[in-house]
Motif scaffolding. Sequence first.
Motif, PDB file in Angstrom:
ATOM      1  N   LEU A  83      -3.161   6.033  11.467  1.00 25.43           N
ATOM      2  CA  LEU A  83      -2.267   6.119  10.306  1.00 25.43           C
ATOM      3  C   LEU A  83      -2.923   6.806   9.114  1.00 25.43           C
ATOM      4  O   LEU A  83      -2.265   7.065   8.105  1.00 25.43           O
ATOM      5  N   GLU A  84      -4.261   7.032   9.240  1.00 20.19           N
ATOM      6  CA  GLU A  84      -5.036   7.622   8.143  1.00 20.19           C
ATOM      7  C   GLU A  84      -4.918   6.761   6.881  1.00 20.19           C
ATOM      8  O   GLU A  84      -4.677   7.247   5.778  1.00 20.19           O
ATOM      9  N   LEU A  85      -5.080   5.471   7.097  1.00 22.53           N
ATOM     10  CA  LEU A  85      -5.012   4.502   6.003  1.00 22.53           C
ATOM     11  C   LEU A  85      -6.266   3.630   6.025  1.00 22.53           C
ATOM     12  O   LEU A  85      -6.894   3.468   7.078  1.00 22.53           O
ATOM     13  N   PRO A  86      -6.639   3.037   4.872  1.00 24.07           N
ATOM     14  CA  PRO A  86      -7.778   2.113   4.857  1.00 24.07           C
ATOM     15  C   PRO A  86      -7.500   0.902   5.751  1.00 24.07           C
ATOM     16  O   PRO A  86      -6.358   0.430   5.835  1.00 24.07           O
ATOM     17  N   ARG A  87      -8.537   0.424   6.400  1.00 17.84           N
ATOM     18  CA  ARG A  87      -8.399  -0.726   7.299  1.00 17.84           C
ATOM     19  C   ARG A  87      -7.823  -1.924   6.562  1.00 17.84           C
ATOM     20  O   ARG A  87      -6.977  -2.645   7.089  1.00 17.84           O
ATOM     21  N   GLU A  88      -8.280  -2.157   5.323  1.00 15.36           N
ATOM     22  CA  GLU A  88      -7.845  -3.313   4.548  1.00 15.36           C
ATOM     23  C   GLU A  88      -6.334  -3.282   4.303  1.00 15.36           C
ATOM     24  O   GLU A  88      -5.671  -4.319   4.316  1.00 15.36           O
ATOM     25  N   GLU A  89      -5.799  -2.077   4.083  1.00 16.58           N
ATOM     26  CA  GLU A  89      -4.364  -1.956   3.817  1.00 16.58           C
ATOM     27  C   GLU A  89      -3.549  -2.309   5.060  1.00 16.58           C
ATOM     28  O   GLU A  89      -2.503  -2.957   4.974  1.00 16.58           O
ATOM     29  N   VAL A  90      -4.036  -1.894   6.229  1.00 14.89           N
ATOM     30  CA  VAL A  90      -3.348  -2.200   7.485  1.00 14.89           C
ATOM     31  C   VAL A  90      -3.388  -3.703   7.764  1.00 14.89           C
ATOM     32  O   VAL A  90      -2.374  -4.306   8.137  1.00 14.89           O
ATOM     33  N   VAL A  91      -4.551  -4.310   7.571  1.00 19.90           N
ATOM     34  CA  VAL A  91      -4.686  -5.759   7.790  1.00 19.90           C
ATOM     35  C   VAL A  91      -3.763  -6.527   6.862  1.00 19.90           C
ATOM     36  O   VAL A  91      -3.060  -7.460   7.270  1.00 19.90           O
ATOM     37  N   MET A  92      -3.730  -6.130   5.587  1.00 20.53           N
ATOM     38  CA  MET A  92      -2.888  -6.819   4.602  1.00 20.53           C
ATOM     39  C   MET A  92      -1.405  -6.691   4.963  1.00 20.53           C
ATOM     40  O   MET A  92      -0.643  -7.654   4.863  1.00 20.53           O
ATOM     41  N   ALA A  93      -1.012  -5.506   5.412  1.00 26.80           N
ATOM     42  CA  ALA A  93       0.383  -5.278   5.759  1.00 26.80           C
ATOM     43  C   ALA A  93       0.799  -6.108   6.973  1.00 26.80           C
ATOM     44  O   ALA A  93       1.868  -6.717   6.989  1.00 26.80           O
ATOM     45  N   LEU A  94      -0.046  -6.130   8.004  1.00 27.41           N
ATOM     46  CA  LEU A  94       0.274  -6.897   9.208  1.00 27.41           C
ATOM     47  C   LEU A  94       0.305  -8.395   8.921  1.00 27.41           C
ATOM     48  O   LEU A  94       1.145  -9.129   9.459  1.00 27.41           O
ATOM     49  N   ASP A  95      -0.610  -8.862   8.076  1.00 30.35           N
ATOM     50  CA  ASP A  95      -0.626 -10.281   7.712  1.00 30.35           C
ATOM     51  C   ASP A  95       0.629 -10.658   6.927  1.00 30.35           C
ATOM     52  O   ASP A  95       1.145 -11.771   7.051  1.00 30.35           O
ATOM     53  N   ALA A  96       1.129  -9.716   6.127  1.00 29.03           N
ATOM     54  CA  ALA A  96       2.266 -10.005   5.256  1.00 29.03           C
ATOM     55  C   ALA A  96       3.555 -10.260   6.029  1.00 29.03           C
ATOM     56  O   ALA A  96       4.431 -10.985   5.555  1.00 29.03           O
ATOM     57  N   ILE A  97       3.676  -9.669   7.220  1.00 26.64           N
ATOM     58  CA  ILE A  97       4.924  -9.830   7.971  1.00 26.64           C
ATOM     59  C   ILE A  97       4.823 -10.880   9.061  1.00 26.64           C
ATOM     60  O   ILE A  97       5.764 -11.075   9.820  1.00 26.64           O
ATOM     61  N   CYS A  98       3.676 -11.543   9.159  1.00 29.83           N
ATOM     62  CA  CYS A  98       3.518 -12.595  10.167  1.00 29.83           C
ATOM     63  C   CYS A  98       4.348 -13.814   9.795  1.00 29.83           C
ATOM     64  O   CYS A  98       4.369 -14.225   8.632  1.00 29.83           O
ATOM     65  N   ASP A  99       5.021 -14.374  10.769  1.00 33.02           N
ATOM     66  CA  ASP A  99       5.791 -15.598  10.539  1.00 33.02           C
ATOM     67  C   ASP A  99       4.864 -16.788  10.442  1.00 33.02           C
ATOM     68  O   ASP A  99       3.931 -16.912  11.242  1.00 33.02           O
ATOM     69  N   SER A 154       6.846  -6.638  -0.339  1.00 35.34           N
ATOM     70  CA  SER A 154       7.265  -5.361  -0.919  1.00 35.34           C
ATOM     71  C   SER A 154       7.678  -4.387   0.181  1.00 35.34           C
ATOM     72  O   SER A 154       7.173  -4.426   1.299  1.00 35.34           O
ATOM     73  N   ARG A 155       8.610  -3.498  -0.176  1.00 42.21           N
ATOM     74  CA  ARG A 155       9.127  -2.535   0.793  1.00 42.21           C
ATOM     75  C   ARG A 155       8.012  -1.639   1.328  1.00 42.21           C
ATOM     76  O   ARG A 155       7.949  -1.355   2.526  1.00 42.21           O
ATOM     77  N   SER A 156       7.128  -1.201   0.433  1.00 38.03           N
ATOM     78  CA  SER A 156       6.056  -0.296   0.851  1.00 38.03           C
ATOM     79  C   SER A 156       5.107  -0.981   1.835  1.00 38.03           C
ATOM     80  O   SER A 156       4.683  -0.386   2.829  1.00 38.03           O
ATOM     81  N   LEU A 157       4.805  -2.268   1.576  1.00 40.41           N
ATOM     82  CA  LEU A 157       3.906  -3.004   2.468  1.00 40.41           C
ATOM     83  C   LEU A 157       4.562  -3.225   3.821  1.00 40.41           C
ATOM     84  O   LEU A 157       3.914  -3.125   4.871  1.00 40.41           O
ATOM     85  N   ARG A 158       5.869  -3.507   3.801  1.00 38.28           N
ATOM     86  CA  ARG A 158       6.591  -3.711   5.054  1.00 38.28           C
ATOM     87  C   ARG A 158       6.654  -2.413   5.856  1.00 38.28           C
ATOM     88  O   ARG A 158       6.532  -2.421   7.082  1.00 38.28           O
ATOM     89  N   ASP A 159       6.825  -1.299   5.162  1.00 41.86           N
ATOM     90  CA  ASP A 159       6.863   0.003   5.850  1.00 41.86           C
ATOM     91  C   ASP A 159       5.529   0.291   6.545  1.00 41.86           C
ATOM     92  O   ASP A 159       5.493   0.784   7.669  1.00 41.86           O
ATOM     93  N   VAL A 160       4.423  -0.027   5.851  1.00 42.26           N
ATOM     94  CA  VAL A 160       3.098   0.169   6.449  1.00 42.26           C
ATOM     95  C   VAL A 160       2.951  -0.712   7.684  1.00 42.26           C
ATOM     96  O   VAL A 160       2.422  -0.282   8.720  1.00 42.26           O
ATOM     97  N   ALA A 161       3.450  -1.947   7.585  1.00 44.46           N
ATOM     98  CA  ALA A 161       3.347  -2.874   8.715  1.00 44.46           C
ATOM     99  C   ALA A 161       4.115  -2.352   9.930  1.00 44.46           C
ATOM    100  O   ALA A 161       3.617  -2.393  11.063  1.00 44.46           O
ATOM    101  N   TYR A 162       5.322  -1.858   9.713  1.00 46.22           N
ATOM    102  CA  TYR A 162       6.113  -1.358  10.828  1.00 46.22           C
ATOM    103  C   TYR A 162       5.509  -0.090  11.420  1.00 46.22           C
ATOM    104  O   TYR A 162       5.550   0.115  12.633  1.00 46.22           O
ATOM    105  N   ARG A 163       4.924   0.752  10.568  1.00 49.46           N
ATOM    106  CA  ARG A 163       4.224   1.942  11.083  1.00 49.46           C
ATOM    107  C   ARG A 163       3.019   1.526  11.922  1.00 49.46           C
ATOM    108  O   ARG A 163       2.731   2.117  12.960  1.00 49.46           O
TER     109      ARG A 163
END
Length: 258
Positions: free
Chosen positions: A148-164, A114-123
């Motif tokens: 980022l003032e975001l929950p840790r789980e959201e950051v982990v999920m976002a970074l995992d989502a863009i991993c090759d 999702s675009r929102s998850l990818r945006d979090v990952a790039y941030r």
Amino acid sequence: MRNKVEICGVNTSELRVLSNDENLALLKQYRAGDESAREKLISGNLRLVLSVVQRFAGRGEMMDDLFQVGCIGLIKSIQNFDLSFDVKLSTYCVPMIIGEIRRYLRDNTSIRVSRSLRDVAYRALRAREELQASSDKEPTVDEIARALELPREEVVMALDAICDPVSLYEPIYSDGTDTVCVMDQVSDNENTDENWTEKLALKEAIMRLGEREQYILSLRFFEGKTQSEVAREIGISQAQVSRLEKGAILRMKKHIDA
């Protein structure tokens, strides 16, 4: 022509490779405002782009496309390279080129994020770079989340989502003779030498038991039956099953510990 490889209309066999001294001299000219030096730096390091692009062969992507993306990484490297760095230009360029190609592959993957998850990952990636630059150490996920003032789980999920996804057979090191792949660096907590030895010792201890004791342990611990069910099946009392089971386990333990 032998060894001719044409990519993006460029005959790579004719590409010139600049030495480190030549790269540094051209970088100084470019920093002084000579735009022609920039073009020479780019053309003199296209073989480096080609060598990086070849690592991504077999992923279903057009090599011409990856080569062009790699050239963008090369150009960014040249623009951002600091002459005070105590490294070769090529050493600085390789991770930049790889990063550019990986970003391209992430954005064009068949696995849609999702675009929102990818945006979090790039941030999060930008925050990691900024934190690393300010503290001179790799920041933790908690530190990135706080920035980022975001929950840790959201950051982990976002970074995992863009991993090759990485093949277990992808080479990570080679000295010219032996190649080390990803699978060689992945630990297996179940099939360690210690566990394998313990399994052999356990098997040998079971083989030393009598046939009835082996059968009772098989029903109890491999088929998951209760002592009452085992007693009914073999025609003895539950107390006898309990006694035989405890005796068998005790003898096995003594054999393993011996």
